[in-house]
Design an enzyme around this catalytic site. Structure first.
Site, short mmCIF file in Angstrom:
data_model
loop_
_atom_site.label_atom_id
_atom_site.label_comp_id
_atom_site.label_asym_id
_atom_site.label_seq_id
_atom_site.Cartn_x
_atom_site.Cartn_y
_atom_site.Cartn_z
N ARG A 1 0.88 -1.17 0.00
CA ARG A 1 0.00 0.00 0.00
C ARG A 1 0.92 1.22 0.00
O ARG A 1 1.55 1.52 1.01
CB ARG A 1 -0.89 -0.05 1.24
CG ARG A 1 -1.92 1.07 1.37
CD ARG A 1 -2.76 0.82 2.61
NE ARG A 1 -3.64 1.92 2.93
CZ ARG A 1 -4.88 2.06 2.47
NH1 ARG A 1 -5.38 1.14 1.66
NH2 ARG A 1 -5.62 3.09 2.83
N HIS B 1 -6.61 1.25 -7.35
CA HIS B 1 -6.98 0.51 -6.14
C HIS B 1 -7.76 -0.73 -6.58
O HIS B 1 -8.97 -0.84 -6.34
CB HIS B 1 -7.82 1.40 -5.24
CG HIS B 1 -7.89 0.95 -3.81
ND1 HIS B 1 -7.39 -0.26 -3.38
CD2 HIS B 1 -8.41 1.56 -2.70
CE1 HIS B 1 -7.58 -0.38 -2.08
NE2 HIS B 1 -8.21 0.71 -1.65
N GLN C 1 -10.03 -2.86 -4.18
CA GLN C 1 -11.29 -2.19 -3.86
C GLN C 1 -12.30 -2.43 -4.97
O GLN C 1 -13.48 -2.69 -4.72
CB GLN C 1 -11.06 -0.69 -3.67
CG GLN C 1 -12.30 0.08 -3.25
CD GLN C 1 -12.77 -0.29 -1.86
OE1 GLN C 1 -12.03 -0.19 -0.89
NE2 GLN C 1 -14.02 -0.74 -1.75
N ASP D 1 -16.31 8.98 -2.86
CA ASP D 1 -15.06 8.82 -2.11
C ASP D 1 -14.73 10.17 -1.48
O ASP D 1 -15.35 11.19 -1.79
CB ASP D 1 -13.94 8.37 -3.07
CG ASP D 1 -12.68 7.90 -2.34
OD1 ASP D 1 -12.70 7.81 -1.09
OD2 ASP D 1 -11.67 7.64 -3.02
N CYS E 1 -15.96 3.68 -0.45
CA CYS E 1 -14.83 2.79 -0.14
C CYS E 1 -14.29 3.01 1.26
O CYS E 1 -13.51 2.18 1.75
CB CYS E 1 -13.73 2.96 -1.19
SG CYS E 1 -13.17 4.66 -1.42
N ARG F 1 -14.36 -6.96 1.60
CA ARG F 1 -12.91 -6.90 1.36
C ARG F 1 -12.25 -8.20 1.80
O ARG F 1 -11.32 -8.68 1.15
CB ARG F 1 -12.29 -5.71 2.11
CG ARG F 1 -12.64 -4.33 1.59
CD ARG F 1 -11.88 -3.97 0.32
NE ARG F 1 -10.45 -3.87 0.52
CZ ARG F 1 -9.83 -2.76 0.92
NH1 ARG F 1 -10.50 -1.65 1.14
NH2 ARG F 1 -8.51 -2.74 1.07
#
Length: 335
Positions: free
Chosen positions: A132, A159, A162, A253, A293, A321
């Site tokens: 990440r 991402h 996601q 987001d 998200c 997730r």
């Protein structure tokens, strides 16, 4: 079971997930996932089908896949994390694997030690790396300097984990994917890049509304429409209302992501009219779902009544997730 063409049916046996794993496990084993553009539509469908098997196994306490000899995952974090850290860590352990967590102080990628040197060290110890990071190039350098699968846990450009989670959640909630429309309201950022490419793979129209000057990378939108090949449309506008009319999914987001804190005041002013509230949601289909998200800045990009309302699936989205990332790890690491 094909998430792109079939109705969602979680109840039942592990057979569809097992079949998907057997059919596509060989083509995905040993590969990296840095971008949604790196997998095919069929591979995307297979990963989501395996995610359904992971969820079924999790809820029935009857996993369909668990390594007999533990595989190992190194997790590199340049950015803070809640969902990515917990779901990769717990997910790997539920698969019978081991994890080690490396923060900025441990390795100092590109400063204390070069990225190629870190990659070659990890290759001798672990079976997979999830990173990440701030700069997407770090992921490319990790992949290019070792033979391990590298998973993009988030970068400034994409991402993908996601997006896999999001489309799995849509399939689970809406019952299908092909032909749906997702309205994205906000910054043309890494999340939108991955959603656009995933939409192209799954036949989902992406109607994104971004303020002028905050649009996504045009090369990504071009690539997404090329992948879609007329099956669906990836379109960008500066009108939230236009993007939301008739949508099956409304997605947003944060306006200011990690690393953009100096731009916060300017971004608040630019995004003020891009809030997802009950008035905007009313333009979508009556059965539309709301997604985020996370983390959410309540009162900025979304109001409490939408975030906590009956159309919101944000916490189921976060739960998924775990299942989606277990599927990704299983497919890339292999039996």
């Amino acid at each position: 079971m094909n998430p792109i063409t079939d109705d969602f049916n979680l109840a039942g046996s592990h057979a569809p997930a097992t079949d998907a794993f057997e059919q596509f496990g060989a083509t995905l084993k040993g590969r990296s996932l840095l971008s949604m553009a790196e997998i095919t539509s069929d591979e995307f469908a297979a990963i989501m089908t395996v995610a359904a098997g992971m969820e079924l196994g999790h809820k029935t306490e009857s996993p369909f896949l668990k390594w007999t000899y533990p595989k190992s995952l190194a997790m590199i974090f340049e950015k803070p994390s809640l969902r990515t850290r917990v779901t990769f860590d717990i997910g790997m352990r539920q698969l019978g694997g081991l994890t080690t967590i490396l923060g900025p102080a441990e390795i100092g990628l590109g400063q204390r030690e070069s990225v190629p040197d870190v990659a070659q060290n990890l290759q001798g110890w672990v079976d997979c790396v999830m990173a990440r990071v701030f700069d997407h190039q770090v992921l490319i350098d990790l992949r290019d300097n070792c033979d391990l699968p590298i998973i993009n846990g988030l970068s400034d450009f994409e991402h993908p984990c996601q997006a896999v989670t999001d489309f799995y959640t849509i399939w689970e909630k809406a019952g299908k994917l092909d032909g749906l429309t997702l309205s994205y309201i906000g910054d043309g950022n890494n999340v939108l890049h991955s959603l656009a490419l995933a939409g192209a793979l799954a036949g989902v129209n992406i109607h994104a509304a971004c303020p002028v000057g905050y649009e996504p990378d045009p090369s990504v939108i071009g690539a997404a429409n090329e992948i879609a090949d007329g099956r669906c449309k990836i379109e960008i506008t500066d009108s939230p209302n236009e993007a939301t009319v008739g949508a099956d999914v409304v997605y947003t987001d944060v306006w200011t992501s990690m690393g953009q804190e100096k731009e916060q005041l300017a971004r608040i002013q630019a995004f003020r009219s891009f809030q997802v509230n009950s008035e905007l949601m009313a333009l979508a289909k009556p059965d539309a779902i709301f997604m985020h998200c996370l983390p959410a800045h309540r009162g900025d990009e979304v109001t409490d009544d939408v975030m906590d309302g009956p159309q919101s699936v944000v916490f189921k989205q976060a739960e998924n997730r775990l299942h989606a990332q277990k599927a990704i790890m299983a497919m890339l690491i292999g039996k």
